[in-house]
Design a protein around this motif. Structure first.
Motif, PDB file in Angstrom:
ATOM      1  N   SER A  41      38.513 -15.465  47.283  1.00  0.00           N
ATOM      2  CA  SER A  41      37.276 -15.993  47.843  1.00  0.00           C
ATOM      3  C   SER A  41      37.323 -17.515  47.849  1.00  0.00           C
ATOM      4  CB  SER A  41      36.068 -15.513  47.025  1.00  0.00           C
ATOM      5  OG  SER A  41      35.820 -14.147  47.275  1.00  0.00           O
ATOM      6  N   LEU A  42      37.993 -18.087  46.850  1.00  0.00           N
ATOM      7  CA  LEU A  42      38.184 -19.537  46.830  1.00  0.00           C
ATOM      8  C   LEU A  42      39.105 -19.968  47.957  1.00  0.00           C
ATOM      9  CD1 LEU A  42      38.650 -20.176  42.991  1.00  0.00           C
ATOM     10  CD2 LEU A  42      36.632 -20.673  44.377  1.00  0.00           C
ATOM     11  N   VAL A  43      40.175 -19.203  48.180  1.00  0.00           N
ATOM     12  CA  VAL A  43      41.145 -19.562  49.222  1.00  0.00           C
ATOM     13  C   VAL A  43      40.470 -19.633  50.582  1.00  0.00           C
ATOM     14  CG1 VAL A  43      43.240 -18.869  50.427  1.00  0.00           C
ATOM     15  CG2 VAL A  43      43.092 -18.596  47.943  1.00  0.00           C
ATOM     16  N   ILE A  44      39.744 -18.579  50.937  1.00  0.00           N
ATOM     17  CA  ILE A  44      39.185 -18.523  52.291  1.00  0.00           C
ATOM     18  C   ILE A  44      38.033 -19.506  52.479  1.00  0.00           C
ATOM     19  CG2 ILE A  44      39.899 -16.147  52.686  1.00  0.00           C
ATOM     20  CD1 ILE A  44      37.150 -15.196  51.975  1.00  0.00           C
ATOM     21  N   ASN A  45      37.430 -19.976  51.392  1.00  0.00           N
ATOM     22  CA  ASN A  45      36.315 -20.901  51.518  1.00  0.00           C
ATOM     23  C   ASN A  45      36.698 -22.358  51.290  1.00  0.00           C
ATOM     24  OD1 ASN A  45      33.512 -19.444  51.804  1.00  0.00           O
ATOM     25  ND2 ASN A  45      34.732 -18.169  50.443  1.00  0.00           N
ATOM     26  N   LEU A  46      37.753 -22.616  50.501  1.00  0.00           N
ATOM     27  CA  LEU A  46      38.061 -23.988  50.125  1.00  0.00           C
ATOM     28  C   LEU A  46      39.302 -24.560  50.789  1.00  0.00           C
ATOM     29  CD1 LEU A  46      37.268 -23.918  46.284  1.00  0.00           C
ATOM     30  CD2 LEU A  46      35.751 -24.415  48.218  1.00  0.00           C
ATOM     31  N   VAL A  86      42.701  -8.580  43.346  1.00  0.00           N
ATOM     32  CA  VAL A  86      41.449  -8.390  44.086  1.00  0.00           C
ATOM     33  C   VAL A  86      40.260  -8.442  43.134  1.00  0.00           C
ATOM     34  CG1 VAL A  86      40.080  -6.699  45.385  1.00  0.00           C
ATOM     35  CG2 VAL A  86      42.458  -7.155  46.024  1.00  0.00           C
ATOM     36  N   GLU A  87      40.391  -7.836  41.967  1.00  0.00           N
ATOM     37  CA  GLU A  87      39.291  -7.817  41.002  1.00  0.00           C
ATOM     38  C   GLU A  87      38.949  -9.214  40.500  1.00  0.00           C
ATOM     39  OE1 GLU A  87      40.637  -5.107  38.038  1.00  0.00           O
ATOM     40  OE2 GLU A  87      40.319  -3.324  39.299  1.00  0.00           O
ATOM     41  N   ILE A 110      32.807  -1.487  47.521  1.00  0.00           N
ATOM     42  CA  ILE A 110      33.300  -1.497  48.899  1.00  0.00           C
ATOM     43  C   ILE A 110      34.704  -2.084  48.974  1.00  0.00           C
ATOM     44  CG2 ILE A 110      32.490  -3.743  49.781  1.00  0.00           C
ATOM     45  CD1 ILE A 110      31.918  -0.355  51.487  1.00  0.00           C
ATOM     46  N   ARG A 111      34.990  -3.063  48.139  1.00  0.00           N
ATOM     47  CA  ARG A 111      36.342  -3.613  48.120  1.00  0.00           C
ATOM     48  C   ARG A 111      37.344  -2.579  47.616  1.00  0.00           C
ATOM     49  NH1 ARG A 111      35.529  -9.807  45.806  1.00  0.00           N
ATOM     50  NH2 ARG A 111      34.624 -10.663  47.728  1.00  0.00           N
ATOM     51  N   ASP A 112      36.964  -1.815  46.604  1.00  0.00           N
ATOM     52  CA  ASP A 112      37.856  -0.783  46.088  1.00  0.00           C
ATOM     53  C   ASP A 112      38.122   0.278  47.149  1.00  0.00           C
ATOM     54  OD1 ASP A 112      39.319   0.533  43.906  1.00  0.00           O
ATOM     55  OD2 ASP A 112      37.717   2.022  43.994  1.00  0.00           O
ATOM     56  N   ARG A 113      37.098   0.615  47.911  1.00  0.00           N
ATOM     57  CA  ARG A 113      37.246   1.614  48.978  1.00  0.00           C
ATOM     58  C   ARG A 113      38.284   1.165  50.008  1.00  0.00           C
ATOM     59  NH1 ARG A 113      34.248   5.681  51.458  1.00  0.00           N
ATOM     60  NH2 ARG A 113      34.430   5.789  53.728  1.00  0.00           N
ATOM     61  N   TYR A 114      38.133  -0.056  50.495  1.00  0.00           N
ATOM     62  CA  TYR A 114      39.023  -0.502  51.561  1.00  0.00           C
ATOM     63  C   TYR A 114      40.389  -0.929  51.035  1.00  0.00           C
ATOM     64  CZ  TYR A 114      35.319   0.232  54.797  1.00  0.00           C
ATOM     65  OH  TYR A 114      34.355   0.855  55.555  1.00  0.00           O
ATOM     66  N   LEU A 115      40.459  -1.372  49.795  1.00  0.00           N
ATOM     67  CA  LEU A 115      41.766  -1.661  49.215  1.00  0.00           C
ATOM     68  C   LEU A 115      42.580  -0.379  49.083  1.00  0.00           C
ATOM     69  CD1 LEU A 115      43.788  -3.581  48.001  1.00  0.00           C
ATOM     70  CD2 LEU A 115      42.639  -3.319  45.796  1.00  0.00           C
ATOM     71  N   THR A 116      41.904   0.726  48.744  1.00  0.00           N
ATOM     72  CA  THR A 116      42.605   2.017  48.670  1.00  0.00           C
ATOM     73  C   THR A 116      43.182   2.391  50.029  1.00  0.00           C
ATOM     74  OG1 THR A 116      41.217   2.775  46.844  1.00  0.00           O
ATOM     75  CG2 THR A 116      42.352   4.462  48.135  1.00  0.00           C
ATOM     76  N   LEU A 117      42.414   2.167  51.083  1.00  0.00           N
ATOM     77  CA  LEU A 117      42.915   2.434  52.437  1.00  0.00           C
ATOM     78  C   LEU A 117      44.109   1.536  52.770  1.00  0.00           C
ATOM     79  CD1 LEU A 117      39.591   2.769  54.471  1.00  0.00           C
ATOM     80  CD2 LEU A 117      41.285   4.570  54.098  1.00  0.00           C
ATOM     81  N   VAL A 118      44.024   0.274  52.410  1.00  0.00           N
ATOM     82  CA  VAL A 118      45.110  -0.661  52.695  1.00  0.00           C
ATOM     83  C   VAL A 118      46.367  -0.278  51.929  1.00  0.00           C
ATOM     84  CG1 VAL A 118      45.873  -3.044  52.395  1.00  0.00           C
ATOM     85  CG2 VAL A 118      43.611  -2.573  53.330  1.00  0.00           C
ATOM     86  N   ALA A 122      38.846 -10.047  50.290  1.00  0.00           N
ATOM     87  CA  ALA A 122      37.911 -11.020  49.719  1.00  0.00           C
ATOM     88  C   ALA A 122      36.748 -11.303  50.662  1.00  0.00           C
ATOM     89  CB  ALA A 122      38.639 -12.319  49.382  1.00  0.00           C
ATOM     90  N   CYS A 123      36.939 -11.070  51.953  1.00  0.00           N
ATOM     91  CA  CYS A 123      35.862 -11.297  52.928  1.00  0.00           C
ATOM     92  C   CYS A 123      34.752 -10.258  52.820  1.00  0.00           C
ATOM     93  CB  CYS A 123      36.424 -11.282  54.345  1.00  0.00           C
ATOM     94  SG  CYS A 123      37.405 -12.737  54.767  1.00  0.00           S
ATOM     95  N   LEU A 124      35.030  -9.143  52.167  1.00  0.00           N
ATOM     96  CA  LEU A 124      34.041  -8.063  52.075  1.00  0.00           C
ATOM     97  C   LEU A 124      32.997  -8.390  51.011  1.00  0.00           C
ATOM     98  CD1 LEU A 124      36.469  -5.000  52.215  1.00  0.00           C
ATOM     99  CD2 LEU A 124      35.047  -5.889  54.074  1.00  0.00           C
ATOM    100  N   ARG A 125      31.776  -8.573  51.440  1.00  0.00           N
ATOM    101  CA  ARG A 125      30.666  -8.836  50.521  1.00  0.00           C
ATOM    102  C   ARG A 125      29.446  -8.089  51.023  1.00  0.00           C
ATOM    103  NH1 ARG A 125      31.339 -12.640  46.749  1.00  0.00           N
ATOM    104  NH2 ARG A 125      33.201 -13.943  46.901  1.00  0.00           N
ATOM    105  N   LEU A 126      28.935  -7.171  50.190  1.00  0.00           N
ATOM    106  CA  LEU A 126      27.755  -6.394  50.551  1.00  0.00           C
ATOM    107  C   LEU A 126      26.801  -6.349  49.361  1.00  0.00           C
ATOM    108  CD1 LEU A 126      29.224  -3.287  52.417  1.00  0.00           C
ATOM    109  CD2 LEU A 126      28.146  -5.286  53.431  1.00  0.00           C
TER     110      LEU A 126
END
Length: 205
Positions: free
Chosen positions: A99-104, A93-94, A168-176, A155-159
């Protein structure tokens, strides 16, 4: 490297970083946008890459190389199965490869070398997943394809800026991860994504 080769390598890295930023933001952007962001002439870029597809393949190849390196590190380390699995997921995740996968995905034709690297990356992921599953530290009903979907969702999380996005990614990755580590949980509803469903997105027509 001698001075000229070292400078060429640095220039190439600048181009790749610019290409990553440009195409993650807009997969349809022209290659000239990469040259502009990198601060190089378009002719300098074309000396390194034959065109946009060549550059996209290189970006994805580099991303796969980083993914494979993290997977191999997880398998050769001495962490227990859960720590190895969770640590691997966090490091991937880090790196923000997905992000490349979902966009390319589906925007260019992958070469045979990318198919081989992808297959190798999948084999390593299966080994990491199966070690954790066989140790009884994963919830029932999970499949290795679920891990790929988790990477893409995070990877979709961007703020805002990069620092806030990382938070924010670390927060939700912890939940996952907490949700993945529930051996006594009820089985998940529905079947996991199939290999064909995951790979279908990379078809270029």
């Amino acid at each position: 490297m001698n001075g000229r080769r070292a400078q060429a390598a640095r220039n190439d890295q600048v181009i790749l970083e610019a290409a990553r930023a440009v195409f993650v933001a807009d997969p349809g952007a022209p290659i000239s946008a990469v040259a502009e962001r990198a601060g190089v002439g378009i002719s300098a870029l074309y000396r390194r890459y034959a065109g946009k597809e060549d550059l996209l393949r290189r970006l994805c190849s580099d991303g796969l190389d980083r993914y494979i390196a993290e997977a191999e590190a997880a398998l050769t380390g001495e962490d227990d199965p859960w720590d190895a699995f969770a640590g691997f997921v966090r490091r991937v995740v880090e790196t923000d490869n997905h992000s490349l996968v979902i966009n390319l995905a589906g925007t260019f034709a992958p070469g045979e070398d990318l198919h081989r690297a992808s297959a190798h990356a999948n084999e390593l992921t299966i080994r990491i997943f199966e070690r954790a599953r066989d140790a009884g530290v994963l919830r029932p009903g999970l499949a290795v394809a679920d891990v790929a979907m988790v990477f893409e969702q995070i990877a979709c999380l961007r703020l805002g800026d990069e620092a806030r996005t990382a938070e924010i990614r670390d927060r939700y990755l912890t939940l996952v991860l907490d949700g993945l580590r529930l051996p006594s949980a009820d089985p998940l509803p529905g079947p996991p994504p199939s290999v064909e469903e995951v790979n279908r997105r990379w078809r270029f027509e």
